[in-house]
Design a protein around this motif. Structure first.
Motif, PDB file in Angstrom:
ATOM      1  N   PHE A 769      29.641 -42.987  17.705  1.00 57.07           N
ATOM      2  CA  PHE A 769      28.356 -42.351  17.414  1.00 57.07           C
ATOM      3  C   PHE A 769      27.483 -42.287  18.669  1.00 57.07           C
ATOM      4  CE2 PHE A 769      23.883 -42.789  16.277  1.00 57.07           C
ATOM      5  CZ  PHE A 769      23.693 -41.716  15.417  1.00 57.07           C
ATOM      6  N   VAL A 770      27.311 -43.421  19.353  1.00 57.69           N
ATOM      7  CA  VAL A 770      26.477 -43.445  20.564  1.00 57.69           C
ATOM      8  C   VAL A 770      27.111 -42.601  21.658  1.00 57.69           C
ATOM      9  CG1 VAL A 770      25.483 -44.927  22.334  1.00 57.69           C
ATOM     10  CG2 VAL A 770      25.564 -45.708  19.961  1.00 57.69           C
ATOM     11  N   LEU A 771      28.442 -42.653  21.771  1.00 57.08           N
ATOM     12  CA  LEU A 771      29.139 -41.897  22.814  1.00 57.08           C
ATOM     13  C   LEU A 771      28.919 -40.394  22.632  1.00 57.08           C
ATOM     14  CD1 LEU A 771      31.181 -41.850  25.203  1.00 57.08           C
ATOM     15  CD2 LEU A 771      33.008 -41.817  23.481  1.00 57.08           C
ATOM     16  N   GLU A 772      29.070 -39.910  21.402  1.00 58.78           N
ATOM     17  CA  GLU A 772      28.913 -38.469  21.162  1.00 58.78           C
ATOM     18  C   GLU A 772      27.474 -38.017  21.394  1.00 58.78           C
ATOM     19  OE1 GLU A 772      30.318 -37.869  17.219  1.00 58.78           O
ATOM     20  OE2 GLU A 772      32.410 -37.610  17.845  1.00 58.78           O
ATOM     21  N   ARG A 773      26.479 -38.787  20.884  1.00 58.32           N
ATOM     22  CA  ARG A 773      25.086 -38.379  21.050  1.00 58.32           C
ATOM     23  C   ARG A 773      24.684 -38.386  22.527  1.00 58.32           C
ATOM     24  NH1 ARG A 773      26.608 -37.995  16.701  1.00 58.32           N
ATOM     25  NH2 ARG A 773      25.475 -37.963  14.728  1.00 58.32           N
ATOM     26  N   ALA A 774      25.065 -39.428  23.239  1.00 60.57           N
ATOM     27  CA  ALA A 774      24.666 -39.540  24.645  1.00 60.57           C
ATOM     28  C   ALA A 774      25.341 -38.467  25.494  1.00 60.57           C
ATOM     29  CB  ALA A 774      25.019 -40.930  25.177  1.00 60.57           C
ATOM     30  N   THR A 775      26.594 -38.165  25.231  1.00 63.53           N
ATOM     31  CA  THR A 775      27.304 -37.165  26.029  1.00 63.53           C
ATOM     32  C   THR A 775      26.775 -35.766  25.741  1.00 63.53           C
ATOM     33  OG1 THR A 775      29.263 -38.576  25.852  1.00 63.53           O
ATOM     34  CG2 THR A 775      29.592 -36.371  26.717  1.00 63.53           C
ATOM     35  N   ARG A 776      26.469 -35.491  24.478  1.00 65.47           N
ATOM     36  CA  ARG A 776      25.915 -34.178  24.130  1.00 65.47           C
ATOM     37  C   ARG A 776      24.562 -33.975  24.809  1.00 65.47           C
ATOM     38  NH1 ARG A 776      24.754 -33.843  18.111  1.00 65.47           N
ATOM     39  NH2 ARG A 776      26.971 -34.421  18.060  1.00 65.47           N
TER      40      ARG A 776
END
Length: 959
Positions: A769-776
């Motif tokens: 969850f954190v990985l996807e939000r931060a990368t987006r």
């Protein structure tokens, strides 16, 4: 003051001239044509007066005449030489006065004399005026002496020093010049042929050794061409215009020797520092080559010093590598010893200790001889290595060369003779004398570990009996010191015409390192890295086994005691993680002394220890044991002048026979509920689990369920804390942090819900969850920003995530979808996480780096990691913990910070300092070379919208 200095100089020069008027001796010129050195008989003077007044030597009539000679040159100072020649014969004598433009002898080491015209004009007291004769190599004047006359000559010099002034008979001088010309032609021819030959061999061979040797030969040829004066004729240079060329030739010679030494001795493979030193040395010589244009004397002095230093350093390296058995170094010893003698002789020559007309030609010939021997050494090495060119080889040779190149040990069992032969490499690995591993199979098997012998003997018998198959066996062989090394044998039988096994041939592989790595991986998978105690998984396995046995043995009743250190997080923040780790080690040792062989002590999580208690059964005994744990831990722990008194909260759980066999997870959960109840009541307490406390466990379960729903409903927020460049305070990136605002309980700290996510197996969902939000968000910022360097976003992952097999695929999927710049998504790991399982961590980090993710080492210096592991991990960023940044202002703190920054830069890593709160801290870190800073000075963690507004205020993104 300046006119006083000039007056004093003039008066001193006048006194010197007047006193020198009668100081020179009269030199008798013989008729036999013998060459005379006039330097000892001449008197030298310097004056700022453009005219010299002196007295002549007494003539044949005894009369001393006054000579006044005006200067023909220009300058603030004028240099003179005065001498007298006597012709005592009754014949007229003609001689040549010769002053060489350049002489290596007495030229000097630092700021050497590089030659030039020496004489401006020559005047005489006689009837015949000296006549200048043209020459590229010397100033030549023809002198005529009448019979029975004594003539005084006044020579106006261009320089105060005159290396050589000789009187030659004309024919003898021409013969000498012709002889030297022939000699120089021969030396140049040999040098040119050698350079051409080495160049041709380089074209054929193509290895780095030959161009380095050819470059040295060409440098010597260039130096000799200029030294012999041939270049002056080709370029039509005027006398004295070749100083820059001569200095440049000496610099090229010094650089070529450095390149040859580095290349021939393979210094780059011994240590990377040798490569760095060589590059720096060559860069310096290139700069000196530029200096040769404006200050040739300075450049030549540096080149001569560099040449001598290279020879001395090379001799030391050759001696060291020869002792280590490096064949190349051994082959070069005679030639380098001759080069050392040449340098010593040249040093004596330029420092006035050795002189003579034959010294300079001899040194030139010696230099060519040295290069010739170097060329022969290189050629010998080339041919000894298999010839200059390799022809085609057949399949058998190719297999043999492949086996030799692989370095495998050959194992051969002659079945008919029952003789096993092993190549020498195996005996070297084991430290055994030659031939120890050669013998019959029975004796050979005695070298094996006792547990491997019978299995290996059975395998050999099966191969002989079945007459087919392959040997693929791992076993241990005993070394000379008694230790064992692991080997893998791969062999196959060779059958004769009668289909019987004649021999069995194969290879032995030393697999000791891989077996040790496997054992370490196995150990790390079930043991805690810091304390060496069993980890949570092994604890649960043993507890499950104990509960299973308890169903069959009624007398066996395992109890679980969970021990949690009180205020451990505050202790880490106050004293630092190293102190916290020391406390954990001390507590683990104290607990280990209390448990008995039947019991199990394990480290459950960071500050929690668990005990499976089998040695005590009654409630009173169990309570007494828990109390002994509490008292043992309470003993003070000293750290210098400070004392720490740790306390623990203890939860106790015992199986309830009325409720049937409990699960290991359930019993541990009950002990955890008791422990949390002890913490709620102030800590330093013991609480046994009772059903009334189950509501507490239910609250924890509900909280875990809330966390699962928060992830599904995206209630977890990602906030961003700025990371700035310290040199200009511009935003370089952000650190992404997870925040959970619970509808009922308010904000829950990551230190609470992250361990909860690990326990409930939700950590992978939280991490993705954190990985996807931060990368987006990073992708959006990078497409909007107008700055040259791309923004980066860093985010933390836990130890559970690092060990998760799906982490690689998740990161790859996110990077492909987001299309962010390579290296701008930085994954942060703490030192303790990496060192929990260094072997697996190295592999995982390497794969993440290959995917294009940046890697950051967080909280550096707060754990027990080894620097040898640090260079194995492919980190590109190092984060300094805030305990170093915000510590007390002491000299030791600054030394530590500087050492950490220098270490990171030496390993090609950038540095981020955490916890900056004041401008003074930022300025200090910037002065130390730290690139980035992070802390409340630059902003607290903020939402993505506020972060975008911050970028907008810095004009990093368009409005």
């Amino acid at each position: 003051m300046r006119w006083l200095k000039v007056l004093a100089t003039a008066l001193a020069a006048l006194v010197a001239i007047q006193s020198a008027a009668h100081a020179f001796d009269t030199v008798a010129v013989p008729l036999d044509g013998r060459t005379l050195d006039l330097v000892p008989a001449a008197d030298f003077a310097t004056s700022d007066d453009p005219e010299i007044e002196t007295s002549s030597a007494p003539g044949a009539d005894g009369i001393i005449r006054r000579l006044e000679v005006p200067a023909e040159g220009n300058g603030p100072l004028y240099h003179w030489a005065v001498f007298a020649l006597a012709n005592n014969s009754d014949q007229q004598i003609e001689r040549l006065l010769v002053a060489s433009h350049f002489r290596l002898a007495r030229s000097g080491l630092f700021g050497p004399d590089l030659g030039g015209t020496r004489i401006v004009a020559v005047s005489s007291s006689g009837n015949h005026r000296p006549i200048a004769e043209p020459s590229q190599e010397a100033d030549i004047y023809r002198l005529t002496l009448d019979p029975g006359s004594i003539t005084t000559f006044v020579v106006e010099l261009r320089t105060p020093d005159l290396p050589q002034l000789q009187l030659w008979e004309a024919d003898a001088y021409r013969d000498a010049v012709n002889s030297y010309t022939l000699f120089r032609g021969i030396v140049l021819g040999i040098s040119g042929l050698l350079a051409l030959l080495l160049t041709i061999v380089f074209v054929i061979r193509g290895t780095a050794l030959f161009p380095a040797t050819a470059a040295l030969a060409w440098a010597v040829l260039i130096y000799l061409t200029i030294d012999f004066g041939f270049w002056n004729r080709v370029a039509q240079l005027q006398p004295g215009d070749d100083q820059s060329w001569r200095a440049a030739a000496e610099v090229l010679l010094a650089a070529a020797l450095v390149i040859f030494t580095y290349t021939y001795l393979h210094l780059g493979r011994w240590h990377v520092r040798y490569s760095h030193l060589t590059i720096a040395w060559l860069v310096g010589l290139v700069a000196v080559l530029g200096i040769a244009v404006v200050e040739p004397s300075l450049a030549a002095g540096i080149a001569r010093f560099s040449f001598g230093l290279t020879v001395a350093t090379g001799f030391a390296l050759i001696a060291l590598l020869s002792i280590r058995g490096f064949d190349r170094a051994v082959m070069l010893i005679p030639t380098w010893f001759l080069l050392l003698i040449w340098v010593a002789t040249a040093g004596l020559t330029v420092t006035r200790a050795l002189s003579g007309d034959l010294v300079q030609p001899a040194l030139a010939a010696g230099l060519v001889l040295v290069v010739l021997l170097i060329g022969f050494t290189v050629m010998q090495h080339a041919f000894a290595g298999g010839g200059v060119a390799q022809g085609p080889i057949d399949e058998t040779e190719r297999r043999a060369l492949a086996l030799l190149g692989a370095g495998d040990v050959i194992w051969d069992w002659d079945v008919e003779r029952d003789r096993i032969t092993v190549s020498r490499e195996a005996e070297d690995l084991l430290g055994l004398p030659p031939g120890r591993l050669t013998g019959n199979s029975v004796d050979w098997i005695e070298h094996m570990h006792p547990t491997d012998r019978e299995r290996f003997r059975t395998l050999l018998d099966a191969i002989v009996e079945v007459r087919r198959g392959r040997l693929n066996q791992e076993f241990r062989l005993r070394a000379e010191d008694g230790h064992y090394r692991w080997f893998l044998l791969r062999a196959r039988p060779v059958l004769g015409a009668d289909r019987e096994v004649l021999r069995c041939v194969g290879t032995l592989f030393d697999i000791t390192d891989s077996r040790i790595a496997e054992e370490r991986l196995l150990h790390d998978s079930i043991r805690d890295h810091l304390t060496g105690l069993p980890n949570r998984q092994l604890f649960l396995d043993r507890l499950d086994a104990a509960l299973t046995r308890a169903t069959e043995e009624r007398s066996l009743s395992p109890s679980v005691i969970l021990v949690d250190l009180d205020s451990f997080r505050e202790l880490n923040e106050t004293y630092g993680i190293p102190v916290g780790d020391s406390v954990l080690l001390t507590v683990s040792r104290r607990l280990s002394r209390l448990v008995k062989p039947l019991d199990t002590l394990a480290r459950i999580t960071g500050d929690q220890f668990g005990v499976i208690l089998l040695s005590e059964k009654g409630p009173g005994q169990i309570a007494a044991f828990a109390e002994s744990i509490r008292r043992a831990v309470r003993s003070p722990i000293g750290f210098g002048e400070r004392e720490i008194v740790p306390t623990v909260s203890i939860g106790v759980a015992t199986p309830d026979d009325k409720q049937g066999r409990p699960t290991a997870e359930g019993l541990l959960k009950e002990a955890e509920i008791g422990m949390y109840q002890a913490k709620r009541e102030g800590g330093d307490r013991i609480e046994a689990f009772r059903p009334a406390l189950r509501r507490v466990g239910t609250d924890l379960t509900n909280l875990e369920a809330d966390l699962k729903r928060a992830l599904a409903r995206e209630e977890i927020k990602v906030v961003y804390q700025p990371v700035v460049r310290l040199y200009d305070n511009t935003i370089a990136g952000f650190e992404a942090l997870a925040r959970w605002d619970h509808p009922k309980h308010g904000r829950i700290a990551p230190s609470e819900f992250v361990p909860m996510a690990e326990r409930s197996q939700l950590i992978s969902q939280l991490g993705v969850f954190v990985l996807e939000r931060a990368t987006r968000q990073l992708s959006d910022w990078q497409h909007e920003t107008r700055i040259s360097a791309p923004l980066f976003v860093s985010l933390n992952i836990s130890s559970r995530e690092l060990l998760r097999h799906d982490l690689i695929s998740d990161v790859k999927s996110v990077l492909v979808r987001s299309n962010v710049d390579r290296g701008s998504l930085k994954i942060e790991l703490t030192e303790s996480i990496v060192m929990e399982n260094p072997e697996r961590s190295a592999r995982m980090l390497g794969r993440l780096r290959e995917l294009g993710a940046g890697l950051s080492l967080d909280d550096f210096g707060t754990g027990y990691s080894s620097l040898s592991y640090l260079q194995r991990f492919p980190f590109d960023t190092l984060k300094i913990d805030k305990s170093f940044v915000r510590g007390q202002v002491t000299g030791a703190r600054e030394i530590i910070l500087r050492a950490v920054v220098d270490l990171a830069h030496d390993l090609s890593m950038e540095v981020v300092a955490e916890g900056i709160e004041t401008e003074e801290e930022a300025a200090e870190l910037a002065d130390l070379g730290c690139e980035f800073g992070q802390g409340y000075l630059y902003g607290a963690p903020m939402s993505a919208n506020n972060a975008s507004k911050l970028l907008l205020r810095e004009n990093a993104i368009p409005a």
